[in-house]
Design a protein around this motif. Structure first.
Motif, PDB file in Angstrom:
ATOM      1  N   LEU A 157      77.090 179.705  36.384  1.00 49.79           N
ATOM      2  CA  LEU A 157      77.177 180.445  35.112  1.00 49.79           C
ATOM      3  C   LEU A 157      78.564 181.013  34.851  1.00 49.79           C
ATOM      4  CD1 LEU A 157      75.696 181.348  32.601  1.00 49.79           C
ATOM      5  CD2 LEU A 157      74.897 183.371  33.833  1.00 49.79           C
ATOM      6  N   PRO A 158      79.235 181.653  35.851  1.00 48.26           N
ATOM      7  CA  PRO A 158      80.591 182.173  35.572  1.00 48.26           C
ATOM      8  C   PRO A 158      81.566 181.065  35.182  1.00 48.26           C
ATOM      9  CG  PRO A 158      79.671 183.200  37.511  1.00 48.26           C
ATOM     10  CD  PRO A 158      78.751 182.082  37.187  1.00 48.26           C
ATOM     11  N   GLY A 159      81.467 179.918  35.830  1.00 46.25           N
ATOM     12  CA  GLY A 159      82.355 178.816  35.481  1.00 46.25           C
ATOM     13  C   GLY A 159      82.113 178.316  34.066  1.00 46.25           C
ATOM     14  N   PHE A 160      80.853 178.237  33.656  1.00 42.40           N
ATOM     15  CA  PHE A 160      80.529 177.806  32.293  1.00 42.40           C
ATOM     16  C   PHE A 160      81.056 178.798  31.262  1.00 42.40           C
ATOM     17  CE2 PHE A 160      77.660 177.997  28.659  1.00 42.40           C
ATOM     18  CZ  PHE A 160      77.768 176.693  28.183  1.00 42.40           C
ATOM     19  N   ALA A 161      80.944 180.072  31.584  1.00 43.54           N
ATOM     20  CA  ALA A 161      81.425 181.093  30.656  1.00 43.54           C
ATOM     21  C   ALA A 161      82.935 180.987  30.490  1.00 43.54           C
ATOM     22  CB  ALA A 161      81.035 182.478  31.168  1.00 43.54           C
ATOM     23  N   ARG A 162      83.651 180.747  31.607  1.00 39.94           N
ATOM     24  CA  ARG A 162      85.103 180.619  31.520  1.00 39.94           C
ATOM     25  C   ARG A 162      85.490 179.404  30.688  1.00 39.94           C
ATOM     26  NH1 ARG A 162      84.785 182.129  37.006  1.00 39.94           N
ATOM     27  NH2 ARG A 162      84.905 179.919  37.640  1.00 39.94           N
ATOM     28  N   LEU A 163      84.770 178.282  30.893  1.00 37.17           N
ATOM     29  CA  LEU A 163      85.070 177.065  30.131  1.00 37.17           C
ATOM     30  C   LEU A 163      84.829 177.265  28.640  1.00 37.17           C
ATOM     31  CD1 LEU A 163      85.832 174.070  30.072  1.00 37.17           C
ATOM     32  CD2 LEU A 163      83.408 173.526  30.472  1.00 37.17           C
ATOM     33  N   ALA A 164      83.717 177.901  28.297  1.00 35.50           N
ATOM     34  CA  ALA A 164      83.410 178.153  26.885  1.00 35.50           C
ATOM     35  C   ALA A 164      84.452 179.064  26.255  1.00 35.50           C
ATOM     36  CB  ALA A 164      82.019 178.774  26.764  1.00 35.50           C
ATOM     37  N   THR A 165      84.880 180.078  26.990  1.00 33.43           N
ATOM     38  CA  THR A 165      85.884 181.003  26.458  1.00 33.43           C
ATOM     39  C   THR A 165      87.195 180.300  26.211  1.00 33.43           C
ATOM     40  OG1 THR A 165      84.833 182.832  27.629  1.00 33.43           O
ATOM     41  CG2 THR A 165      87.095 183.153  26.881  1.00 33.43           C
ATOM     42  N   ILE A 166      87.594 179.468  27.177  1.00 37.80           N
ATOM     43  CA  ILE A 166      88.855 178.749  27.015  1.00 37.80           C
ATOM     44  C   ILE A 166      88.793 177.803  25.822  1.00 37.80           C
ATOM     45  CG2 ILE A 166      90.360 177.019  28.106  1.00 37.80           C
ATOM     46  CD1 ILE A 166      89.618 178.291  30.811  1.00 37.80           C
ATOM     47  N   THR A 167      87.657 177.082  25.702  1.00 40.14           N
ATOM     48  CA  THR A 167      87.505 176.147  24.575  1.00 40.14           C
ATOM     49  C   THR A 167      87.574 176.877  23.245  1.00 40.14           C
ATOM     50  OG1 THR A 167      86.096 174.728  25.951  1.00 40.14           O
ATOM     51  CG2 THR A 167      85.996 174.397  23.567  1.00 40.14           C
ATOM     52  N   LEU A 168      86.911 178.027  23.142  1.00 35.95           N
ATOM     53  CA  LEU A 168      86.935 178.807  21.901  1.00 35.95           C
ATOM     54  C   LEU A 168      88.335 179.278  21.569  1.00 35.95           C
ATOM     55  CD1 LEU A 168      85.426 180.193  19.588  1.00 35.95           C
ATOM     56  CD2 LEU A 168      84.968 182.125  21.114  1.00 35.95           C
ATOM     57  N   LEU A 169      89.066 179.715  22.597  1.00 34.72           N
ATOM     58  CA  LEU A 169      90.432 180.183  22.372  1.00 34.72           C
ATOM     59  C   LEU A 169      91.331 179.049  21.913  1.00 34.72           C
ATOM     60  CD1 LEU A 169      90.890 182.626  25.406  1.00 34.72           C
ATOM     61  CD2 LEU A 169      90.670 183.225  22.987  1.00 34.72           C
ATOM     62  N   VAL A 170      91.116 177.869  22.481  1.00 38.23           N
ATOM     63  CA  VAL A 170      91.924 176.715  22.062  1.00 38.23           C
ATOM     64  C   VAL A 170      91.677 176.407  20.585  1.00 38.23           C
ATOM     65  CG1 VAL A 170      92.240 174.229  22.361  1.00 38.23           C
ATOM     66  CG2 VAL A 170      92.108 175.713  24.362  1.00 38.23           C
ATOM     67  N   PHE A 171      90.389 176.368  20.190  1.00 37.38           N
ATOM     68  CA  PHE A 171      90.069 176.090  18.784  1.00 37.38           C
ATOM     69  C   PHE A 171      90.631 177.162  17.855  1.00 37.38           C
ATOM     70  CE2 PHE A 171      86.752 173.138  20.329  1.00 37.38           C
ATOM     71  CZ  PHE A 171      87.036 172.069  19.508  1.00 37.38           C
TER      72      PHE A 171
END
Length: 611
Positions: free
Chosen positions: A5-19
């Motif tokens: 779960l922590p890894g998924f949250a980090r990935l989602a956050t990074i993707t959102l920031l990129v967009f």
């Protein structure tokens, strides 16, 4: 779950920031990456392609990139290509959203259009189709659309995105080629949702014309077929303070004789509606509200209305009707309607409207009503002819060319029956008319009491025959304009306010006296027979005879009913000639005014005369 779960949250956050970074970067850099001229020429080209006309933009474009890329253009005019330079319309400003990525790549695609104060000049051709496209995308799509299995089919190469279109404070002028009239609509506000040309359309339009606000709701799964003047499914409603109307079914907007579905019309104030439509018809005060709901289908040169529910001034009816418009002939409305309750005054006013349609202040040709023939059969459980009430009524209205007839074939009236025939004479219906009325076995005693009529009137079950005519138009005729004959006959009744013995006694004492001075008892009769001829505002009575068990009253003379006057001569004599010694003839004169006339016995030298 605790491990990934922590890894998924980090990935989602990074993707959102990129967009978000890309989104912000594009909008910051867009003014430097996008050519304003490209966007301007793109929308100019898009308008030209859509309408098939030449679009010109005189104003300076304004481009916004936040929150969405949008261009606003002003001072737009759309002209016909070629030498004609026909002006389709002008637009004060037009704004549209566009794709930022496509614009950066050198292409301009637009959607979500907003038009501010457009001014359109449209033409409705004699075929019924409005000329609002030329050779553009929309025109080609309309021409290329076809119907298969009840659905609209459009080739992919003709299909394109449309999106939402909003119009604010527009003006539309529609010139009708057939009539030569121009219809102007101001304050036009519209909201159109049309995802792409092959998709269903929904639209809401609000406009003002001739001082009246109108709202039109329209939707169709096959808009290209509808706009092309072909039959397709649609739903529409028109709302205003004067009327509401709706239709759902299959229709052809260019050929009204090609439809089937369900329709409803409600008019809350018919005189106000006619005033707004610049129509003036007489005798309309009582015909105020009207509504109809029905299934409707096309028939050759007309329409058939089934399952009709109609209301006039609150009187409800059900039945069937049809209207036909044969080429070169008069339109005809026919049908059968059954009312629960009916007000004949409203119906008679409608009948008179048809006859009076060619009156002064109306159109020179008499208008639509004067060109309409009628053939209606009517029935009602109860009908009101103020102040009378009929039951189990069967009636008809027939109007053909310049012949008009209104009949009550049968009805129950005051315990008896009533039939009537009203006919308008030839001569554009202004040559007068005639009325024939027949009442059989009615309770006139009850009727007189309910109407609170004063004076010595017969209280009996009797029969009344009336035959009247006038040379005046029916809608103008007054009592003094009528001529004809009225006959009343009855058996076993009484004449209140006339005491024969008291009249004889008073005549022996004085030369004249008021009738109410000798109205102690009623005059009982076994037979009542009186006939009056009407002319010049007066009724002339010839040999009225009221026979009692012992004495008979004979009357003749004139009743000027316009002034409520009386000028009658009469005689009281023995019913049986053998009893003339006990009841010698008593001539007298009745004068004064109704309902309190004065009786004057004949001089002694004329006693015995029954003239």
């Amino acid at each position: 779950m605790s491990r990934w779960l922590p890894g998924f949250a980090r990935l989602a956050t990074i993707t959102l920031l990129v967009f978000l970074s890309i989104f912000v970067a594009l909008r910051v850099a867009a003014p430097y990456l996008i050519s304003t001229g490209l966007v301007r020429s793109g929308i100019e080209e898009a308008l030209s392609k859509w309408a098939g006309y030449r679009a010109e933009i005189a104003g300076k474009p304004v481009i916004e990139f936040w929150p969405t890329p949008r261009i606003t253009l002003s001072k737009i005019s759309v002209h016909q290509k070629g030498n004609g330079d026909k002006l389709l319309g002008t637009i004060e400003s037009l704004s549209a959203e566009f794709s930022l990525i496509d614009a950066i790549r050198g292409r301009a695609n637009f959607h979500e259009f907003h038009l501010l104060r457009p001014n359109l000049q449209l033409t409705r051709e004699s075929s019924g189709v409005i000329d609002w496209t030329n050779e553009g995308l929309l025109a080609r799509a309309i021409a290329g659309a076809r119907e298969e299995g009840g659905r609209e089919i459009l080739d992919k190469n003709l299909d394109t995105k449309v999106g939402a279109i909003t119009v604010e404070d527009g003006t539309v002028n529609v010139t009708d080629v057939s009539s030569g009239r121009t219809y102007r609509f101001d304050g036009v506000t519209a909201d159109v949702s049309w995802r792409k040309l092959s998709s269903p359309i929904t639209a809401v339009l609000i406009a003002r014309t001739s001082g009246q606000d109108l709202k039109l709701d329209f939707s169709s799964p096959s808009p290209l077929l509808i706009f092309g003047g072909r039959k397709a499914e649609m739903r529409g409603s028109l709302t205003s303070s004067l009327l509401t109307a709706r239709f759902q079914g299959l229709a052809n907007i260019s050929h009204l004789f090609d439809l089937s579905g369900n329709m409803a019309v409600t008019i809350g104030d018919l005189p106000a509606l006619l005033t707004w439509a610049d129509r003036s018809l007489p005798v309309l005060a009582t015909l105020k509200t009207f509504s109809i709901e029905s299934d409707v289908a096309s028939i050759p040169n007309g329409f058939r209305f089934d399952n009709v529910s109609m209301s006039m001034n609150g009187s409800n009816a059900k039945g069937v009707m049809d209207v036909a418009f044969p080429p070169g002939k008069r339109a005809k409305l026919g049908g059968t309607l059954a009312f629960d309750q009916m007000n004949f005054r409203s119906l008679f006013d409608a009948f008179i409207l048809r006859l009076a349609a060619g009156e002064a202040n109306g159109p020179p040709d008499g208008g639509a009503l004067q060109k309409l023939d009628l053939d209606l059969r009517l029935s009602a459980k109860q009908a009101l002819i103020e102040p009378f009430v009929l039951s189990d009524v069967g009636a008809s209205i027939i109007v053909s060319s310049n012949e008009a007839k209104f009949d009550i074939g049968d009805s129950q009236f005051e315990g008896g029956s009533l039939s009537a025939h009203l006919e308008a004479m030839r001569g554009d219906f202004d040559g007068g008319g005639k009325l024939q009325l027949s009442i059989r076995g009615a309770d006139f005693a009850s009727l007189i009491a309910r109407l609170q009529l004063q004076g010595p009137l017969p209280l009996a079950a009797g029969s009344l025959d009336m035959s009247l005519k006038t040379t005046m138009p029916l809608w103008k005729a007054r009592a003094g304009d009528v001529t004809g004959r009225i006959t009343f006959r009855a058996r076993s009744g009484s004449l209140p306010g006339f005491d024969a013995e008291a009249v004889r006694a008073e005549a022996a004492r004085t030369d004249f006296f008021p009738l109410n001075a000798v109205s102690h008892r009623a005059f009982a009769f076994d037979s009542f027979d009186i006939t009056a001829d009407l002319a010049d505002g007066a009724a002339t009575i010839h040999g009225g005879r009221i026979e009692g068990p012992l004495q008979t009253l004979i009357l003749s003379g004139v009743i000027p009913y316009r002034s409520n006057g009386l000028a009658l001569s009469g005689t009281i004599e023995a019913t049986d000639a053998a009893a003339s010694t006990s009841f010698p003839p008593l001539p007298f004169f009745v004068g004064g005014a109704w309902p309190e006339p004065v009786i004057s016995p004949a001089p002694v030298t004329q006693q015995g005369s029954t003239r």
